[in-house]
Enzyme design. Structure first.
Site, PDB file in Angstrom:
ATOM      1  N   PRO A  85       0.834  -1.203   0.000  1.00  0.00           N
ATOM      2  CA  PRO A  85       0.000   0.000   0.000  1.00  0.00           C
ATOM      3  C   PRO A  85       0.869   1.253   0.000  1.00  0.00           C
ATOM      4  O   PRO A  85       1.880   1.317   0.700  1.00  0.00           O
ATOM      5  CB  PRO A  85      -0.784  -0.124   1.316  1.00  0.00           C
ATOM      6  CG  PRO A  85       0.124  -0.922   2.205  1.00  0.00           C
ATOM      7  CD  PRO A  85       0.840  -1.886   1.309  1.00  0.00           C
TER       8      PRO A  85
ATOM      9  N   TYR B 112      -5.279   2.585   8.755  1.00  0.00           N
ATOM     10  CA  TYR B 112      -4.834   3.335   9.925  1.00  0.00           C
ATOM     11  C   TYR B 112      -6.049   3.471  10.845  1.00  0.00           C
ATOM     12  O   TYR B 112      -7.072   4.016  10.422  1.00  0.00           O
ATOM     13  CB  TYR B 112      -4.329   4.729   9.534  1.00  0.00           C
ATOM     14  CG  TYR B 112      -3.032   4.724   8.756  1.00  0.00           C
ATOM     15  CD1 TYR B 112      -1.847   4.291   9.342  1.00  0.00           C
ATOM     16  CD2 TYR B 112      -2.995   5.173   7.438  1.00  0.00           C
ATOM     17  CE1 TYR B 112      -0.656   4.296   8.633  1.00  0.00           C
ATOM     18  CE2 TYR B 112      -1.809   5.177   6.722  1.00  0.00           C
ATOM     19  CZ  TYR B 112      -0.648   4.747   7.326  1.00  0.00           C
ATOM     20  OH  TYR B 112       0.528   4.750   6.612  1.00  0.00           O
TER      21      TYR B 112
ATOM     22  N   THR C   2      -1.827  -1.068  10.189  1.00  0.00           N
ATOM     23  CA  THR C   2      -0.495  -0.499  10.389  1.00  0.00           C
ATOM     24  C   THR C   2      -0.373   0.010  11.815  1.00  0.00           C
ATOM     25  O   THR C   2      -1.197   0.797  12.281  1.00  0.00           O
ATOM     26  CB  THR C   2      -0.233   0.634   9.389  1.00  0.00           C
ATOM     27  OG1 THR C   2      -0.211   0.082   8.064  1.00  0.00           O
ATOM     28  CG2 THR C   2       1.103   1.304   9.653  1.00  0.00           C
TER      29      THR C   2
ATOM     30  N   HIS D 269       8.276   0.545   7.837  1.00  0.00           N
ATOM     31  CA  HIS D 269       7.567   1.582   7.073  1.00  0.00           C
ATOM     32  C   HIS D 269       8.467   2.198   6.006  1.00  0.00           C
ATOM     33  O   HIS D 269       8.414   3.401   5.727  1.00  0.00           O
ATOM     34  CB  HIS D 269       7.047   2.675   8.014  1.00  0.00           C
ATOM     35  CG  HIS D 269       5.729   3.251   7.606  1.00  0.00           C
ATOM     36  ND1 HIS D 269       4.542   2.935   8.220  1.00  0.00           N
ATOM     37  CD2 HIS D 269       5.398   4.136   6.628  1.00  0.00           C
ATOM     38  CE1 HIS D 269       3.545   3.609   7.657  1.00  0.00           C
ATOM     39  NE2 HIS D 269       4.051   4.328   6.686  1.00  0.00           N
TER      40      HIS D 269
ATOM     41  N   THR E  61      10.401  -3.375   2.803  1.00  0.00           N
ATOM     42  CA  THR E  61      11.435  -2.343   3.017  1.00  0.00           C
ATOM     43  C   THR E  61      12.779  -2.725   2.392  1.00  0.00           C
ATOM     44  O   THR E  61      13.373  -3.749   2.717  1.00  0.00           O
ATOM     45  CB  THR E  61      11.640  -2.014   4.503  1.00  0.00           C
ATOM     46  OG1 THR E  61      10.408  -1.596   5.092  1.00  0.00           O
ATOM     47  CG2 THR E  61      12.644  -0.862   4.644  1.00  0.00           C
ATOM     48  N   GLY E  62      13.223  -1.865   1.476  1.00  0.00           N
ATOM     49  CA  GLY E  62      14.550  -1.997   0.890  1.00  0.00           C
ATOM     50  C   GLY E  62      14.643  -2.952  -0.283  1.00  0.00           C
ATOM     51  O   GLY E  62      15.739  -3.218  -0.776  1.00  0.00           O
TER      52      GLY E  62
ATOM     53  N   GLY F 266       7.051  -1.743  -2.740  1.00  0.00           N
ATOM     54  CA  GLY F 266       6.418  -0.433  -2.786  1.00  0.00           C
ATOM     55  C   GLY F 266       7.147   0.553  -3.679  1.00  0.00           C
ATOM     56  O   GLY F 266       6.706   0.872  -4.780  1.00  0.00           O
ATOM     57  N   ARG F 267       8.297   1.042  -3.212  1.00  0.00           N
ATOM     58  CA  ARG F 267       9.028   2.051  -3.987  1.00  0.00           C
ATOM     59  C   ARG F 267       9.315   1.586  -5.416  1.00  0.00           C
ATOM     60  O   ARG F 267       9.240   2.377  -6.353  1.00  0.00           O
ATOM     61  CB  ARG F 267      10.352   2.401  -3.301  1.00  0.00           C
ATOM     62  CG  ARG F 267      10.238   3.361  -2.134  1.00  0.00           C
ATOM     63  CD  ARG F 267      11.628   3.714  -1.636  1.00  0.00           C
ATOM     64  NE  ARG F 267      11.592   4.680  -0.543  1.00  0.00           N
ATOM     65  CZ  ARG F 267      11.537   4.360   0.747  1.00  0.00           C
ATOM     66  NH1 ARG F 267      11.474   3.085   1.089  1.00  0.00           N
ATOM     67  NH2 ARG F 267      11.520   5.292   1.678  1.00  0.00           N
TER      68      ARG F 267
END
Length: 406
Positions: A107, A160, A186, A300, A332-333, A354-355
């Site tokens: 997300p 959230y 989250t 996150h 992450t990463g 994500g990214r």
């Protein structure tokens, strides 16, 4: 003494094979991208600085993010040779359903700010490829619109539990009514992280035209044209959230969130409950005991607590603690298909990306997201083949270890 001669035309002609001319500008850009780093470079050129920095940046000194990427750089595989790897199976069961690839789209908030196609592009690609798609509470497309856009995509909703619990309860009910099978709560956002790039850029939603952004906009007229000629940029599942990023986060994030809220949500949600933002083995145990079906090891994207634990390093001890009582996923990463392979070998059921897909979205809209998937798929297949492994499901801890720091 070298003997020289004049080559015959028949010897030269086969070498004169010019690359095909690509008339479409987006196709030309994406054709040059060989990996996610290339998509990132294109995205940086294609979007205003504040938009790129929001996607690319993290909290404070961005140590959490850099440590996560360093951890994946420490991965060392143990290949086995002389194996028939002519057929590679990249599919994986994720939270009870088969996925064609061992990852899901994570997300992301403010997604239409990166490109006007936003969640529409991401969800439709997920449907086409056959992987799960996650919609954020802070998304720019509604819960119901995703169903219209991609009726057959597997839908997860990230929640959230903001201060107004009545509104959160409404979101949960809407997600259930719309056929979302997984709710992702989250829990690492009692307050917003210090995202200094956003502060320095004065990022707001919708973007405001300060002198600085006006001058930057002159370098990215296509982005501003898209923003002004399409539906207004807004948080489609929220109300009254205009302002700076920090102001909106403080309206939505709740410092009073406790384990009692997890237990309440377990009773209110009929589907799979995943807790996102777990950063210790002890917390993984606590939320599973409270009824969670899955934990997402995540800091996150490095955007909350700087110097946070590295999710990749938590996989093995968390899996050992839970012993199959709940699924363990990680994010992450992750910028390479080999990162996903490593995470699964260490025990994760799947990874969330994500990214990487946001870089593709900024670089070329829907086609850029397709390019992201193509790159990651190719890297996963190639890594498995070179390891001598024919199925993602066959990955085991003995296939990988983390080299010591330094």
């Amino acid at each position: 003494m070298v003997h020289r001669r004049m080559p015959k035309p028949a010897e030269i002609l086969p070498l004169l094979r010019p690359a095909p001319i690509r008339w479409d500008a987006t196709e030309r850009r994406l054709a040059r991208a060989a990996n996610i780093a290339d998509l990132r470079a294109i995205a940086r050129r294609r979007t205003p600085r504040a938009v790129f920095d929001y996607t690319d940046g993290a909290a404070d000194g961005e140590l959490s993010l850099s440590r996560c990427r360093d951890a994946y750089a420490r991965v060392e595989f143990t290949p086995t040779v002389l194996r028939d790897v002519s057929e590679i199976d990249t599919s994986r069961t994720i939270l009870g359903q088969r996925s064609t690839l061992p990852f899901a789209f994570a997300p992301t908030g403010f997604t239409r700010m990166m490109h006007t196609e936003g969640e529409r592009a991401v969800a439709s690609v997920a449907q086409e490829v056959g992987i799960p798609f996650s919609l954020s509470t802070m998304g720019t497309t509604t819960i119901e619109q995703i169903v219209d856009i991609a009726p057959d995509v597997r839908r997860w909703f990230q929640l959230y539990l903001w201060r107004d619990r009545a509104h959160a309860k409404d979101l949960v009910q809407r997600a259930a009514d719309a056929g979302y099978d997984t709710l992702m709560l989250t829990v690492d956002t009692p307050v917003g992280g210090a995202r200094l790039r956003d502060v320095r850029n004065g990022l707001t939603v919708p973007p405001s035209l300060s002198l600085r952004t006006f001058l930057d906009g002159a370098r990215h007229p296509h982005w501003w044209f898209d923003m002004f000629t399409t539906d207004p940029l807004a948080f489609s599942n929220l109300q009254g959230t205009d302002g700076t990023i920090a102001e909106m986060i403080n309206k939505v994030f709740d410092p009073a969130l406790t384990m009692a809220d997890v237990e309440w949500l377990r009773g209110a949600w009929p589907g799979t409950l995943m807790i996102k933002g777990i950063q210790s083995v002890a917390d993984a145990r606590r939320v599973v005991d409270a009824g969670a079906d899955a934990v997402l090891l995540s800091n996150h994207g490095g955007r909350q607590l700087d110097r946070a634990p590295v999710p990749l390093e938590l996989i093995e001890p968390t899996v050992a603690e839970l012993r199959g009582e709940a699924a363990v996923l990680v994010d992450t990463g992750i910028t390479h298909g080999a990162d996903i392979v490593a995470a699964i070998a260490l025990g994760a059921e799947a990874a969330l990306v994500g990214r990487a897909y946001l870089y593709g979205l900024m670089a070329g809209g829907r086609r850029g997201v397709e390019k992201t998937v193509a790159i990651l798929r190719g890297e996963i297949e190639r890594t498995l083949a070179l390891m001598g492994v024919t199925r993602v499901d066959d990955l085991r801890p003995e296939h990988v270890h983390l080299r010591p720091n330094g």
